[in-house]
Design a protein around this motif. Structure first.
Motif, PDB file in Angstrom:
ATOM      1  N   THR A 121       0.884  -1.150   0.000  1.00  0.00           N
ATOM      2  CA  THR A 121       0.000   0.000   0.000  1.00  0.00           C
ATOM      3  C   THR A 121       0.929   1.209   0.000  1.00  0.00           C
ATOM      4  O   THR A 121       2.138   1.046   0.173  1.00  0.00           O
ATOM      5  CB  THR A 121      -0.895   0.005   1.259  1.00  0.00           C
ATOM      6  OG1 THR A 121      -0.064   0.184   2.401  1.00  0.00           O
ATOM      7  CG2 THR A 121      -1.697  -1.285   1.389  1.00  0.00           C
ATOM      8  N   PRO A 122       0.396   2.396  -0.171  1.00  0.00           N
ATOM      9  CA  PRO A 122       1.292   3.560  -0.145  1.00  0.00           C
ATOM     10  C   PRO A 122       2.035   3.746   1.185  1.00  0.00           C
ATOM     11  O   PRO A 122       3.100   4.344   1.216  1.00  0.00           O
ATOM     12  CB  PRO A 122       0.341   4.736  -0.395  1.00  0.00           C
ATOM     13  CG  PRO A 122      -0.780   4.139  -1.162  1.00  0.00           C
ATOM     14  CD  PRO A 122      -0.954   2.749  -0.617  1.00  0.00           C
ATOM     15  N   GLN A 123       1.487   3.205   2.290  1.00  0.00           N
ATOM     16  CA  GLN A 123       2.120   3.412   3.588  1.00  0.00           C
ATOM     17  C   GLN A 123       2.823   2.181   4.159  1.00  0.00           C
ATOM     18  O   GLN A 123       3.641   2.309   5.053  1.00  0.00           O
ATOM     19  CB  GLN A 123       1.080   3.878   4.615  1.00  0.00           C
ATOM     20  CG  GLN A 123       0.527   5.248   4.348  1.00  0.00           C
ATOM     21  CD  GLN A 123      -0.631   5.250   3.356  1.00  0.00           C
ATOM     22  OE1 GLN A 123      -1.138   4.207   2.992  1.00  0.00           O
ATOM     23  NE2 GLN A 123      -1.021   6.424   2.922  1.00  0.00           N
ATOM     24  N   SER A 154       9.469   6.646   9.020  1.00  0.00           N
ATOM     25  CA  SER A 154       8.015   6.667   8.988  1.00  0.00           C
ATOM     26  C   SER A 154       7.459   7.631  10.032  1.00  0.00           C
ATOM     27  O   SER A 154       6.431   8.251   9.810  1.00  0.00           O
ATOM     28  CB  SER A 154       7.433   5.270   9.180  1.00  0.00           C
ATOM     29  OG  SER A 154       7.818   4.745  10.420  1.00  0.00           O
ATOM     30  N   ASP A 155       8.116   7.739  11.170  1.00  0.00           N
ATOM     31  CA  ASP A 155       7.771   8.736  12.183  1.00  0.00           C
ATOM     32  C   ASP A 155       8.911   8.799  13.190  1.00  0.00           C
ATOM     33  O   ASP A 155       9.418   7.774  13.616  1.00  0.00           O
ATOM     34  CB  ASP A 155       6.462   8.383  12.896  1.00  0.00           C
ATOM     35  CG  ASP A 155       5.883   9.580  13.629  1.00  0.00           C
ATOM     36  OD1 ASP A 155       6.606  10.194  14.443  1.00  0.00           O
ATOM     37  OD2 ASP A 155       4.716   9.916  13.386  1.00  0.00           O
ATOM     38  N   ALA A 158       4.531   6.705  18.114  1.00  0.00           N
ATOM     39  CA  ALA A 158       3.830   6.492  16.841  1.00  0.00           C
ATOM     40  C   ALA A 158       4.285   5.195  16.183  1.00  0.00           C
ATOM     41  O   ALA A 158       3.461   4.443  15.646  1.00  0.00           O
ATOM     42  CB  ALA A 158       4.062   7.681  15.912  1.00  0.00           C
ATOM     43  N   ARG A 159       5.581   4.913  16.226  1.00  0.00           N
ATOM     44  CA  ARG A 159       6.081   3.654  15.646  1.00  0.00           C
ATOM     45  C   ARG A 159       5.549   2.452  16.417  1.00  0.00           C
ATOM     46  O   ARG A 159       5.161   1.444  15.826  1.00  0.00           O
ATOM     47  CB  ARG A 159       7.619   3.644  15.642  1.00  0.00           C
ATOM     48  CG  ARG A 159       8.227   4.691  14.720  1.00  0.00           C
ATOM     49  CD  ARG A 159       9.711   4.478  14.523  1.00  0.00           C
ATOM     50  NE  ARG A 159      10.480   4.379  15.739  1.00  0.00           N
ATOM     51  CZ  ARG A 159      11.002   5.410  16.408  1.00  0.00           C
ATOM     52  NH1 ARG A 159      10.809   6.645  15.967  1.00  0.00           N
ATOM     53  NH2 ARG A 159      11.715   5.220  17.497  1.00  0.00           N
ATOM     54  N   GLY A 175       4.292   8.627   6.400  1.00  0.00           N
ATOM     55  CA  GLY A 175       2.870   8.900   6.275  1.00  0.00           C
ATOM     56  C   GLY A 175       1.980   7.867   6.946  1.00  0.00           C
ATOM     57  O   GLY A 175       0.795   8.100   7.136  1.00  0.00           O
ATOM     58  N   VAL A 176       2.522   6.727   7.321  1.00  0.00           N
ATOM     59  CA  VAL A 176       1.703   5.681   7.927  1.00  0.00           C
ATOM     60  C   VAL A 176       1.181   6.124   9.293  1.00  0.00           C
ATOM     61  O   VAL A 176       0.072   5.769   9.678  1.00  0.00           O
ATOM     62  CB  VAL A 176       2.461   4.338   8.017  1.00  0.00           C
ATOM     63  CG1 VAL A 176       3.595   4.399   9.004  1.00  0.00           C
ATOM     64  CG2 VAL A 176       1.514   3.206   8.346  1.00  0.00           C
ATOM     65  N   SER A 177       1.934   6.917  10.011  1.00  0.00           N
ATOM     66  CA  SER A 177       1.501   7.334  11.343  1.00  0.00           C
ATOM     67  C   SER A 177       0.363   8.347  11.298  1.00  0.00           C
ATOM     68  O   SER A 177      -0.293   8.583  12.302  1.00  0.00           O
ATOM     69  CB  SER A 177       2.677   7.906  12.127  1.00  0.00           C
ATOM     70  OG  SER A 177       3.168   9.048  11.480  1.00  0.00           O
ATOM     71  N   LYS A 178       0.112   8.932  10.142  1.00  0.00           N
ATOM     72  CA  LYS A 178      -0.977   9.899  10.003  1.00  0.00           C
ATOM     73  C   LYS A 178      -2.341   9.219   9.826  1.00  0.00           C
ATOM     74  O   LYS A 178      -3.368   9.867   9.886  1.00  0.00           O
ATOM     75  CB  LYS A 178      -0.697  10.829   8.830  1.00  0.00           C
ATOM     76  CG  LYS A 178       0.483  11.757   9.068  1.00  0.00           C
ATOM     77  CD  LYS A 178       0.757  12.613   7.854  1.00  0.00           C
ATOM     78  CE  LYS A 178       1.886  13.582   8.060  1.00  0.00           C
ATOM     79  NZ  LYS A 178       3.121  13.011   8.528  1.00  0.00           N
TER      80      LYS A 178
END
Length: 118
Positions: A30-32, A55-56, A61-62, A92-95
């Motif tokens: 996926t994009p994230q 990623s963050d 967040a991780r 962007g996954v953490s958003k």
């Protein structure tokens, strides 16, 4: 009822295990998040996580991402083929909201099942 634990035998623990997955993986992405998988000779799937600071920067967040992936794996392990899986995070996954992150992970498990079934 299927056993739904996440014990040591269900984890990729050593660098050798991770390198084996990185060499010739089947990719689902996926994009994230990117899921890399390689068939194993065991009777169950195993999971490894590569959630980077890119990623963050925040550990909280991780760790949230890791918790979601591990819990989803724990609940779906009986449906997955005999594979070693490494989940890699992207910026962007953490958003993502929790529900959206869970949907993305569930969709990736289904795509992995189809890739190894055929």
């Amino acid at each position: 009822m299927a056993l739904q634990s996440f014990g040591r035998e269900l984890r990729l623990l050593t660098p050798v295990h991770f390198k084996r997955v990185f060499n010739q993986p089947i990719r689902v992405g996926t994009p994230q998040l990117t899921f890399l998988a390689v068939a194993n000779e065991l009777s169950h799937p195993r999971l490894g996580l590569a959630i980077s600071k890119k990623s963050d920067k925040r550990a909280v967040a991780r760790n949230r991402i890791k918790r979601h992936v591990r819990e989803s794996f724990r609940l779906n392990q009986h449906l997955l083929p005999q594979v070693d899986i490494v989940v890699i995070s992207k910026p962007g996954v953490s958003k993502l909201e929790d529900a959206e992150l869970n949907r993305m992970i569930e969709k990736s498990w289904r795509r992995l099942q189809r890739r190894f079934a055929g």
